[in-house]
Design an enzyme around this catalytic site. Structure first.
Site, short mmCIF file in Angstrom:
data_model
loop_
_atom_site.label_atom_id
_atom_site.label_comp_id
_atom_site.label_asym_id
_atom_site.label_seq_id
_atom_site.Cartn_x
_atom_site.Cartn_y
_atom_site.Cartn_z
N ASP A 73 0.59 -1.31 0.09
CA ASP A 73 0.13 -0.18 0.18
C ASP A 73 1.12 1.25 0.06
O ASP A 73 1.74 0.95 0.96
CB ASP A 73 -0.69 0.02 1.06
CG ASP A 73 -1.76 1.27 0.74
OD1 ASP A 73 -2.83 0.86 -0.04
OD2 ASP A 73 -2.52 2.49 1.47
N LYS A 177 15.09 5.39 -9.96
CA LYS A 177 14.17 5.25 -8.90
C LYS A 177 14.71 4.17 -8.42
O LYS A 177 14.29 4.59 -6.70
CB LYS A 177 13.02 5.28 -9.71
CG LYS A 177 12.14 5.15 -8.43
CD LYS A 177 10.72 5.07 -10.25
CE LYS A 177 9.85 4.83 -8.56
NZ LYS A 177 7.52 4.57 -8.97
#
Ligand code: IMP
Length: 196
Positions: A73, A177
């Protein structure tokens, strides 16, 4: 090789997990499986809710044994928006079809001169089979760009400038990233726990 059931259909997340967890066999959440509820107020609640929901469904309907269930999440928390969209990141501006438009709307919500500080947060919930559920988390600090820039990554990547870079996650390569992202940091913590 450990087999992980990934409780997500988000293509961006799935691609990143394949790159961040190369030592695992990843089983994607099946197309005919139900949408997993995420009704909590915090990332951790939602990650656990999805992981537990996926474990229960897989125990009844799974087609192969897995060693653990993993749920992510995550979201973008903007200081000037009181931490929003936060846990509602996936549901923000859903009337708009593209993330380019959703990102434009998000940027337009910031008044001129607003504090542009923001962070990506990721909580991973893991349920080893058998075993007790646990969570790990990661975050990356940054600021919101003034416009949507770049086409790498997914979601809010093109409007997020990680601290120390002049390019957004939409402009930076996935290799870069993965050296600093919220998900990469959470995966590092996950690997430490699993290999302990
Ligand atoms: P959820 O975890 O399924 O509630 O959805 C998380 C949402 O947060 C995604 O749909 C994206 O909109 C956003 N998000 C999470 N991680 C990233 C990321 O690494 N880049 C861009 N957007 C992200």
């Amino acid at each position: 090789m450990l087999k992980l059931l990934l409780a997500s259909r988000n293509a961006g997340k799935l691609r990143e997990f394949a790159e961040l967890l190369p030592g695992f066999t990843l089983v994607p959440w099946p197309a005919d499986a139900p949408e997993l509820p995420e009704t909590g107020a915090f990332f951790q609640d939602n990650a656990l809710q999805k992981a537990e929901g996926a474990r229960a469904w897989w125990q009844a309907h799974g087609t192969e044994p897995v060693d653990a269930v993993l749920a992510d999440d995550s979201g973008l928390c903007v200081d000037a928006l009181w931490g929003g969209p936060g846990v509602l990141s996936a549901r923000f501006a859903q009337d708009l079809a593209s993330y380019t438009d959703r990102n434009r709307r998000l940027l337009a919500m910031l008044p001129e001169g607003a504090d542009r500080a923001a962070r990506f947060v990721c909580v991973l919930a893991c349920v080893p089979l058998p075993g007790e559920p646990f969570t790990v988390s990661g975050a990356v600090e940054g600021t919101l760009a003034f416009a949507h820039r770049g086409s790498q990554g997914f979601g809010y990547d093109p409007i997020f400038l990680p601290d120390g870079y002049d390019q957004t996650f939409g402009e930076l390569s996935s290799e870069i990233k993965h050296t600093l992202s919220h998900r990469a940091r959470a995966c590092t913590a996950l690997l430490q726990k699993l290999h302990r």
